[in-house]
Scaffold this motif. Structure first.
Motif, PDB file in Angstrom:
ATOM      1  N   TYR A  71       0.841  -1.064  -0.089  1.00 41.91           N
ATOM      2  CA  TYR A  71       0.177   0.045  -0.014  1.00 41.91           C
ATOM      3  C   TYR A  71       0.878   1.207   0.061  1.00 41.91           C
ATOM      4  N   GLN A  72       2.160   1.175   0.774  1.00 43.23           N
ATOM      5  CA  GLN A  72       2.859   2.565   0.767  1.00 43.23           C
ATOM      6  C   GLN A  72       3.319   2.789  -0.613  1.00 43.23           C
ATOM      7  N   GLU A  73       3.756   1.579  -1.361  1.00 44.13           N
ATOM      8  CA  GLU A  73       4.065   1.735  -2.719  1.00 44.13           C
ATOM      9  C   GLU A  73       3.081   2.590  -3.317  1.00 44.13           C
ATOM     10  N   TRP A  74       1.944   2.262  -3.389  1.00 41.41           N
ATOM     11  CA  TRP A  74       0.957   3.115  -3.973  1.00 41.41           C
ATOM     12  C   TRP A  74       0.886   4.605  -3.619  1.00 41.41           C
ATOM     13  N   LEU A  75       0.992   4.657  -2.405  1.00 44.29           N
ATOM     14  CA  LEU A  75       1.022   6.149  -1.898  1.00 44.29           C
ATOM     15  C   LEU A  75       2.231   6.787  -2.222  1.00 44.29           C
ATOM     16  N   ASP A  76       3.321   6.287  -2.518  1.00 44.31           N
ATOM     17  CA  ASP A  76       4.561   7.013  -3.006  1.00 44.31           C
ATOM     18  C   ASP A  76       4.690   6.980  -4.563  1.00 44.31           C
ATOM     19  N   HIS A  77       3.781   6.323  -5.149  1.00 44.10           N
ATOM     20  CA  HIS A  77       3.927   6.149  -6.572  1.00 44.10           C
ATOM     21  C   HIS A  77       4.006   7.721  -7.327  1.00 44.10           C
ATOM     22  N   PRO A  78       4.993   8.080  -7.920  1.00 37.87           N
ATOM     23  CA  PRO A  78       4.985   9.355  -8.515  1.00 37.87           C
ATOM     24  C   PRO A  78       3.902   9.588  -9.590  1.00 37.87           C
ATOM     25  N   ARG A  79       3.187   8.696  -9.856  1.00 33.01           N
ATOM     26  CA  ARG A  79       2.178   9.117 -10.942  1.00 33.01           C
ATOM     27  C   ARG A  79       0.646   8.867 -10.323  1.00 33.01           C
ATOM     28  N   ARG A  80       0.461   8.792  -8.965  1.00 27.04           N
ATOM     29  CA  ARG A  80      -0.529   8.422  -8.461  1.00 27.04           C
ATOM     30  C   ARG A  80      -1.469   9.494  -8.677  1.00 27.04           C
ATOM     31  N   ALA A  81      -1.147  10.830  -8.284  1.00 27.26           N
ATOM     32  CA  ALA A  81      -2.068  11.639  -8.282  1.00 27.26           C
ATOM     33  C   ALA A  81      -2.642  12.290  -9.630  1.00 27.26           C
TER      34      ALA A  81
END
Length: 113
Positions: A66-76
């Motif tokens: 889950y943290q990987e998704w929060l930190d993903h550079p293209r999430r926003a």
């Protein structure tokens, strides 16, 4: 295993646009492809049409996934225009899955956790 639950309570008139944004950006599939997430869903409250809630859930193998998704550079960038409709998108509530059963394609039930 971790279940995340993210809720929005948008203006009812914005529901279709939020769904369109999720579909246009293929946000749920994108989050699965870009991370170790196991499943993801978007659900719309049908009990209170005047104050509907949108719930986005995901199942993760562990907290790190889950943290990987929060930190993903293209999430926003995965859902442009969403913050204007629902406000800033923050972190979801996290739950530890302690019991789980799933139904297989052959309709048998198996314990998964």
């Amino acid at each position: 295993m971790i279940r995340t639950i993210l809720t929005f309570t948008p203006d009812p008139a914005a529901i279709e646009e939020i769904e369109r944004i999720y579909a246009a950006g293929d946000v749920l599939a994108y989050s699965l492809e870009q991370t170790r997430a196991l499943a993801s869903e978007l659900a719309v409250d049908i009990d209170d049409p005047e104050h509907p809630e949108i719930v986005v859930t995901a199942l993760w193998p562990d907290e790190a996934a889950y943290q990987e998704w929060l930190d993903h550079p293209r999430r926003a960038a995965a859902a442009p225009g969403l913050p204007e409709l629902v406000g800033p998108v923050g972190a979801a509530r996290r739950y530890e899955v302690r019991q789980r059963v799933v139904k297989a394609e052959d309709q048998s039930v198996r314990h998964d956790v």
